[in-house]
Motif scaffolding. Structure first.
Motif, short mmCIF file in Angstrom:
data_model
loop_
_atom_site.label_atom_id
_atom_site.label_comp_id
_atom_site.label_asym_id
_atom_site.label_seq_id
_atom_site.Cartn_x
_atom_site.Cartn_y
_atom_site.Cartn_z
N TRP A 66 0.82 -1.21 0.00
CA TRP A 66 0.00 0.00 0.00
C TRP A 66 0.85 1.27 0.00
O TRP A 66 0.30 2.38 0.01
CB TRP A 66 -0.93 0.01 1.21
N LYS A 67 2.18 1.13 0.04
CA LYS A 67 3.11 2.28 0.01
C LYS A 67 2.80 3.28 1.12
O LYS A 67 2.71 4.49 0.90
CB LYS A 67 3.05 2.96 -1.36
N MET A 68 2.62 2.73 2.32
CA MET A 68 2.20 3.56 3.44
C MET A 68 3.30 4.50 3.92
O MET A 68 2.99 5.56 4.50
CB MET A 68 1.73 2.66 4.59
N ASP A 69 4.55 4.15 3.74
CA ASP A 69 5.62 5.08 4.11
C ASP A 69 5.55 6.34 3.28
O ASP A 69 5.77 7.46 3.78
CB ASP A 69 6.99 4.40 3.93
N LEU A 70 5.24 6.18 2.00
CA LEU A 70 5.07 7.34 1.14
C LEU A 70 3.82 8.12 1.54
O LEU A 70 3.81 9.36 1.48
CB LEU A 70 4.97 6.88 -0.31
N ASP A 80 2.53 12.89 -3.45
CA ASP A 80 3.14 11.91 -4.35
C ASP A 80 2.40 10.57 -4.27
O ASP A 80 2.23 9.88 -5.27
CB ASP A 80 4.61 11.70 -3.98
N TRP A 81 1.96 10.20 -3.07
CA TRP A 81 1.20 8.95 -2.91
C TRP A 81 -0.12 9.03 -3.67
O TRP A 81 -0.54 8.06 -4.31
CB TRP A 81 0.93 8.70 -1.43
N ALA A 82 -0.76 10.21 -3.62
CA ALA A 82 -2.03 10.39 -4.33
C ALA A 82 -1.81 10.31 -5.84
O ALA A 82 -2.61 9.70 -6.56
CB ALA A 82 -2.67 11.71 -3.95
N ASP A 83 -0.72 10.92 -6.31
CA ASP A 83 -0.42 10.83 -7.74
C ASP A 83 -0.16 9.39 -8.15
O ASP A 83 -0.59 8.94 -9.22
CB ASP A 83 0.80 11.70 -8.08
N GLY A 111 -1.50 1.78 -10.66
CA GLY A 111 -0.64 0.71 -10.17
C GLY A 111 0.69 0.62 -10.89
O GLY A 111 1.28 -0.46 -10.97
N LYS A 112 1.17 1.77 -11.44
CA LYS A 112 2.45 1.74 -12.14
C LYS A 112 3.60 1.67 -11.16
O LYS A 112 3.47 2.06 -10.00
CB LYS A 112 2.59 3.00 -13.01
N THR A 113 4.73 1.20 -11.65
CA THR A 113 5.92 1.13 -10.81
C THR A 113 6.53 2.50 -10.63
O THR A 113 6.17 3.47 -11.33
CB THR A 113 6.95 0.18 -11.44
N ASP A 114 7.49 2.61 -9.70
CA ASP A 114 8.12 3.90 -9.42
C ASP A 114 8.83 4.46 -10.64
O ASP A 114 8.76 5.66 -10.93
CB ASP A 114 9.12 3.74 -8.27
N ILE A 115 9.54 3.61 -11.38
CA ILE A 115 10.27 4.10 -12.54
C ILE A 115 9.31 4.56 -13.63
O ILE A 115 9.57 5.56 -14.33
CB ILE A 115 11.23 2.99 -13.07
N GLU A 116 8.16 3.85 -13.77
CA GLU A 116 7.18 4.28 -14.77
C GLU A 116 6.56 5.61 -14.39
O GLU A 116 6.32 6.46 -15.25
CB GLU A 116 6.10 3.20 -14.92
N ILE A 117 6.30 5.79 -13.10
CA ILE A 117 5.74 7.08 -12.65
C ILE A 117 6.74 8.20 -12.88
O ILE A 117 6.39 9.31 -13.32
CB ILE A 117 5.38 6.98 -11.16
#
Length: 666
Positions: free
Chosen positions: A609-613, A620-623, A629-635
């Motif tokens: 759930w990327k709760m640390d973010l 950034d979490w909302a974006d 559900g894209k990966t960090d590099i895709e975002i």
């Protein structure tokens, strides 16, 4: 008077009984056939007793190759342990050790293969052998294969030898390597040795397994995929392996080259080797547990290799089993078909037949023997598997007809846990693009408003017998509860197809009480239904929102449960496009951060759930949560592309702006 000291236990009792049998048949030992070859290094009475103790008493015509002495047995046992542990300092030390073991085993291969305590190391030596070493072992076994494959322990060594040699044969064929003797010629000599005796080898307890492996090798079947099936090996087989670091990587390749001569060898086995068996003999073997798997492979090879040709050849296995043409009710073949249909062993051969039979033959079998009573036959616990194979081959029109007969018995099929038929019917309707409205109507007719309660009962939700059980015991029962697993698979197939079936199941799922839904989330079989309900393609947002809302206030307990935590993970994907609902669930998880982080499943949920973010950079979490559900590099790439696009638009706007007049002061 003092009594004899005896050790207790089933093994000791069995051993004593076997000893009494051996001692009571001294005359039988001396009356062996004169042509039997007995090779014994020493005539010590104890060792002779051990040799006879390890033999198969039902096959006294098998030769006895002698025994290893005590020192040799201890050496090979210890070597087996060393190879299994694989605690060598380097590869050089390992190769030197294996070389010494091969030297010690030279000339004793037959003794080792027939030894109960040392046959395992022979299997490991075969798995670790080089092509030259394997050929040497093959040559030592040559001429003795007929006896070895009938032996309780040597038969396993033969299986390992055939499988290892198959990859070497493939390598020689693909690279066109010339060697003398070639592994191809060794296999052909093996076929020549076994071919005259196939009639009784197919029903031999030990020989049938190497024979299945040999047929798979000669026909080019994918060995790695087939080795896990019960057709080639028994479930009780002890799998001897070597450490992964010692295994040859080329043996795991799926592609295997088969010499053209092997195809002729298969034809000889199918047509010449089985020519002595008539219809009555084959029908008797088809219901025998040992011979049936061999006939399955033979029948599959026969139908897939020549198809229509062998279906009309009177000497083929297919025509010997079902000689009547046409195959209609009242004939002898139809009666035998009916017998196989309800036989636990023979039905497996029938599955192969209906799967691989030519289209014209299959249509005749279905329309003359099964069409109008397929719903009745599907109720039987044995015939149901044949019905499944039949449904998988039906045409679009025949599928509609079969659906009409099956849905009339839907309540009986569900009650008897024959849901695999309904599941297969739904999947084939989806593949053939057939309307499943009759199935939905049948569910509505038989269950109506009781469908939510029926779903909970079929999934055994709220079972009081399992409430007080330990977690491990409950897990053990759930993993072996096959009826509930099949029910779960049926419900999943209903959800995967956007149709009236999905709408019916969605409505029923929302009517289940919240406590039962939570119990479903913590059950291994039922939880998968809920997960798919949230993540399946084309599921409506309104249904997903209503279903996730039912779990509000329980996310913390679900996230820390080893099973329900997967449902919480599915809620991340299920809440796609629902920003407010996702933030509400994330806030609930954040409130119980401590308890969630203290459990292993909870930490996985926290990460997914990327709760640390969410705690540090909510924007950034909302974006990211709206990124699908894209990966960090895709975002990051999308963000960079958007920024680059904005700069480019500004530059183009500046270029289009008209130049301003400069005012020059006097």
């Amino acid at each position: 008077m003092p009594q004899e000291k005896k050790q207790r236990g089933r093994r000791e009792a069995k051993k004593r009984k076997l000893d009494e049998t051996v001692l009571g048949s001294e005359s039988n030992r001396q009356n062996l056939d004169e042509d039997v070859e007995i090779i014994v290094d020493d005539d010590h009475p104890k060792r002779i007793h051990q040799a006879l103790d390890r033999r198969d008493y039902t096959a006294q015509d098998l030769p006895f190759y002698g025994l290893l002495d005590e020192q040799e047995q201890e050496y090979f046992k210890s070597a087996d342990s060393v190879i299994e542990l694989n605690q060598f300092n380097d590869s050089e030390e390992r190769d030197l050790f294996l070389s010494n073991v091969f030297k010690e085993a030279d000339g004793k291969e037959l003794k080792i293969a027939n030894s109960q305590s040392c046959s395992r190391i022979m299997e490991r030596l075969i798995l670790l052998s080089t092509p030259a070493q394997l050929k040497a072992i093959f040559q030592k076994f040559n001429g003795h294969f007929l006896n070895l494959i009938q032996h309780r322990f040597a038969s396993h060594c033969c299986e390992a030898l055939f499988l290892k040699a198959a990859f070497i044969t493939s390598e020689e064929a693909s690279l066109e390597m010339e060697s003398s003797p070639s592994m191809e010629s060794m296999f052909l000599n093996l076929v020549s040795e076994l071919k005259p005796h196939l009639g009784f080898l197919v029903s031999d307890t030990f020989a049938s397994h190497p024979l299945r492996v040999l047929l798979a090798i000669l026909s080019g079947m994918p060995l790695e995929a087939s080795r896990t099936t019960s057709t080639l090996q028994s479930k009780k087989k002890e799998h001897i392996s070597v450490p992964r670091t010692l295994a040859n990587a080329s043996e795991t390749d799926k592609t295997r080259f088969v010499p053209t001569s092997f195809s002729n060898a298969v034809d000889e086995i199918l047509h010449t080797g089985m020519a002595d068996l008539d219809t009555s003999s084959l029908r008797a073997l088809s219901t025998q547990p040992v011979a049936n798997p061999v006939l399955q492979i033979m029948l599959e090879l026969e139908l897939t290799r020549s198809g229509k040709k062998d279906a009309k050849n009177p000497n083929s296995l297919f025509c010997k089993l079902l000689p009547d043409d046409p195959l209609v009710e009242g004939t002898e073949s139809a009666a035998f078909f009916e017998h196989l249909l309800y036989d636990p062993v023979g039905s497996r051969l029938l599955e192969v037949l209906v799967t691989h039979a030519p289209g014209k033959t299959f249509n005749a079998i279905y329309r003359n023997l099964l069409s109008e009573r397929i719903g009745i036959v599907a109720r039987n616990e044995t015939a149901v598997f044949v019905v499944v194979k039949v449904i998988e081959r039906l045409s679009k029109d025949d599928l509609r007809t079969a659906m009409r007969y099956i849905v009339n018995k839907l309540d009986v099929l569900v009650k008897r846990s024959r849901t695999i038929v309904i599941k297969t019917l739904i999947e084939r309707c989806r593949a053939r693009e057939v309307d499943v409205q009759p199935i939905a109507d049948s569910f509505q007719t038989f269950y109506g408003s009781q469908l939510p309660q029926t779903i909970a009962e079929l999934l055994e939700i709220g079972n009081k017998d399992t409430v007080d059980m330990s977690v491990d015991r409950r897990k053990q029962l759930e993993l072996h509860d096959f009826p509930k697993t099949h029910i779960s698979l049926l419900f999943q197939s209903m959800l995967e197809l956007p149709s009236p079936l999905r709408d019916l199941f969605n409505d029923a799922l929302l009517q289940i009480s919240t406590p039962d839904l939570i119990s479903m989330a913590k059950d291994r079989a039922a939880s998968r239904v809920l997960q798919l309900a949230l993540t399946c393609k084309d599921q409506t947002i309104g249904f997903r929102r209503l279903l996730m809302k039912r779990f509000a206030g329980t996310l913390s307990s679900l996230a820390t449960d080893i099973v329900a935590s997967h449902l919480v993970d599915a809620m991340w994907e299920g809440s796609s496009g629902m920003k407010f609902a996702r933030e509400t669930m994330a806030e609930e998880l954040l409130r119980d951060e401590t308890s969630i982080r203290d459990s292993i499943p909870g930490r996985a949920v926290w990460r997914n759930w990327k709760m640390d973010l969410y705690k540090t950079r909510r924007r950034d979490w909302a974006d990211e949560s709206t990124s699908g559900g894209k990966t960090d590099i895709e975002i990051a790439r999308d963000r960079h592309a958007a920024q680059k696009s904005r700069h480019q638009q500004k530059a183009e706007a500046l270029l289009r702006r008209p130049p301003q007049k400069r005012v020059v002061e006097a």
